[in-house]
Design an enzyme around this catalytic site. Sequence first.
Site, PDB file in Angstrom:
ATOM      1  N   ASP A 261     -11.329  41.275  -0.062  1.00 42.16           N
ATOM      2  CA  ASP A 261     -10.108  41.317  -0.788  1.00 42.16           C
ATOM      3  C   ASP A 261      -9.018  41.239   0.648  1.00 42.16           C
ATOM      4  O   ASP A 261      -7.873  41.082   0.262  1.00 42.16           O
ATOM      5  CB  ASP A 261      -9.716  42.346  -1.707  1.00 42.16           C
TER       6      ASP A 261
ATOM      7  N   ASP B 166      13.915  -1.955  -0.186  1.00 42.19           N
ATOM      8  CA  ASP B 166      12.744  -1.208  -0.068  1.00 42.19           C
ATOM      9  C   ASP B 166      12.581  -0.064  -1.220  1.00 42.19           C
ATOM     10  O   ASP B 166      11.438  -0.101  -1.626  1.00 42.19           O
ATOM     11  CB  ASP B 166      12.824  -0.413   1.334  1.00 42.19           C
TER      12      ASP B 166
ATOM     13  N   GLY C 280       2.887  -2.553  -0.770  1.00 40.94           N
ATOM     14  CA  GLY C 280       2.830  -3.904  -1.097  1.00 40.94           C
ATOM     15  C   GLY C 280       1.267  -4.522  -0.833  1.00 40.94           C
ATOM     16  O   GLY C 280       0.190  -4.222  -0.987  1.00 40.94           O
ATOM     17  N   MET C 281       1.565  -5.545  -0.002  1.00 42.48           N
ATOM     18  CA  MET C 281       0.286  -6.388   0.342  1.00 42.48           C
ATOM     19  C   MET C 281      -0.066  -6.060   1.805  1.00 42.48           C
ATOM     20  O   MET C 281      -1.040  -6.842   2.307  1.00 42.48           O
ATOM     21  CB  MET C 281       0.692  -8.125   0.474  1.00 42.48           C
TER      22      MET C 281
END
Length: 687
Positions: free
Chosen positions: A36, A441, A576-577
């Site tokens: 502990d 954006d 995105g891409m």
Amino acid sequence: MKLAYWMYAGPAHIGVLRVSSSFKNVHAIMHAPLGDDYFNVMRSMLERERDFTPVTASIVDRHVLARGSQEKVVENITRKNKEETPDLILLTPTCTSSILQEDLHNFVESALAKPVQIDEHADHKVTQQSALSSVSPLLPLEENTLIVSELDKKLSPSSKLHINMPNICIPEGEGEGEQTKNSIFVKSATLTNLSEEELLNQEHHTKTRNHSDVILADVNHYRVNELQAADRTLEQIVRYYISQAQKQNCLNITKTAKPSVNIIGIFTLGFHNQHDCRELKRLFNDLGIQINEIIPEGGNVHNLKKLPQAWFNFVPYREIGLMTAMYLKSEFNMPYVAITPMGLIDTAACIRSICKIITTQLLNQTATVQEPSKFIYPKATSLEQTNILETSQKETILKDNPDSGNTLSTTVEEIETLFNKYIDQQTRFVSQAAWFSRSIDCQNLTGKKAVVFGDATHSAAMTKLLAREMGIKVSCAGTYCKHDADWFREQVSGFCDQVLITDDHTQVGDMIAQLEPAAIFGTQMERHVGKRLDIPCGVISAPVHIQNFPLGYRPFLGYEGTNQIADLVYNSFNLGMEDHLLQIFGGHDSENNSSIATHLNTNNAINLAPGYLPEGEGSSRTSNVVSTISSEKKAIVWSPEGLAELNKVPGFVRGKVKRNTEKYALQKNCSMITVEVMYAAKEALSA
């Protein structure tokens, strides 16, 4: 108590130790078995501080179980009082040692009753003769060395450097110039000029002195978690020292001349708490509000009696500090603000709430005819300065012209106008998040699905920020603070599709796998889930690992914090891409992005096993929820044409298209997935 692989909120004693180690000159003694006592290692690893963690473990071993714990606990308290001389010693058991059902209150009383032995082996009395015979080594003195007397010692350079230099004893009848310059030993003057009675008093003061304050943490270790225990412990310490000041008649509750605030709840191992504290200081400085006390981080327990002197209390996080603010409210009628300034809208609401409290306090001061009050904006805010009319001036105006009763209300309106101007200036011209949320954006993120999970404060604030300020759809918002579930549901109502209240990380992982969001905002565990499911994750709440204890300035509160959150949100989504273009043109990570396509092209037709999972999804309970194939115990065959069509899908969405198609095929009992099945699945999903 329960056995868990991983927990969002730790056991109660961790919260107690977090509060105690946040204060200055406070030492904690943890009565616990081995296993502990990991708090020291955890805090030393995460908090990048130079100081050691002020926690001592009083280990419960077989010897303690045989003889009882009192002797060892009292010995540890006495020893730490002698070695560290702390202002406060906080004793806490753990959930494991609490099973022993020991009377720790009696241990504390026994430790307070026991005098501190500075030198246990000193069995002889120091006399004046022995003091005179004491010598200390000294380097040869140069001719230009100054002979420093006891009176001039405070002004000497050595005293400024805290060097304990013994004074040089000059024999009677000899001047300073006659002092031997090549002395090797000189008599120490620390005890030379003391009488026998003074020597005895000094000996008594050296061997025994008063104890530090000792408190037993009043926490039920079976019923509360880490955050609840921290909140309760902070309130207990504040109550103890304020009650102590009241008994000693040294509690000053007179308000400060200028508006002031207590910041309650900044403590160690918190999520960006140090950075948030700096941002709050800057915010209050812009508003012309002085900082009275900041607790517990860096606070002194003897300064807790100054808390009632502030105009109001500010609680940035609901998890710790709320009980203390409520106690001060009930005891001294001190108002408090518990609106977390996270995001532009909530920050503005927080500032307006502060403005309301300040104007109310000014009205009360005028009604009670206290000291003249002034409220001045600093020039840093680019706002015009204003002075509140002094009480004597108001009385003169009201006496000479009874029709001028609106003077004070006009002044209050001026203050509200200045606060609103500050909000407008920060939102429109200082913070970058407002215009970014309207940029193209950020508009690309509109409608994307996200899942938010964390503590009640950060999860609720993040849910509202995503929905109101960035147009992101929150599919599910959740928290592991089950004790604050009602407040959380009230806060996120209308901003998310569903609410999840649980402290089981597997349920959170299952929910994320079923919803398949575009991004996750959660804790360290949600980051692990996101890695398994190939879903980006932004960390917005504790518990976190060391990468979320940055050395740089990264607040989450205030206007600068809003900028940081905007960056975090935007960078968490796939851009995105980008991945598809990297795959086409051979980017740095094209190998990882094309892993699914490479695997599919190796076979013209693949008979997927019932437990098949796409790459990046480990064999865990969460991953098994991703595909219903395993639950239906069926195999799906992809035709060569279907595989070729699937390979044309951009890599960053190929896994999602594949899973949706397989789910549709199971629902329609299709044994083979062809191109027609793929387009039918796409139309069904779009509908």
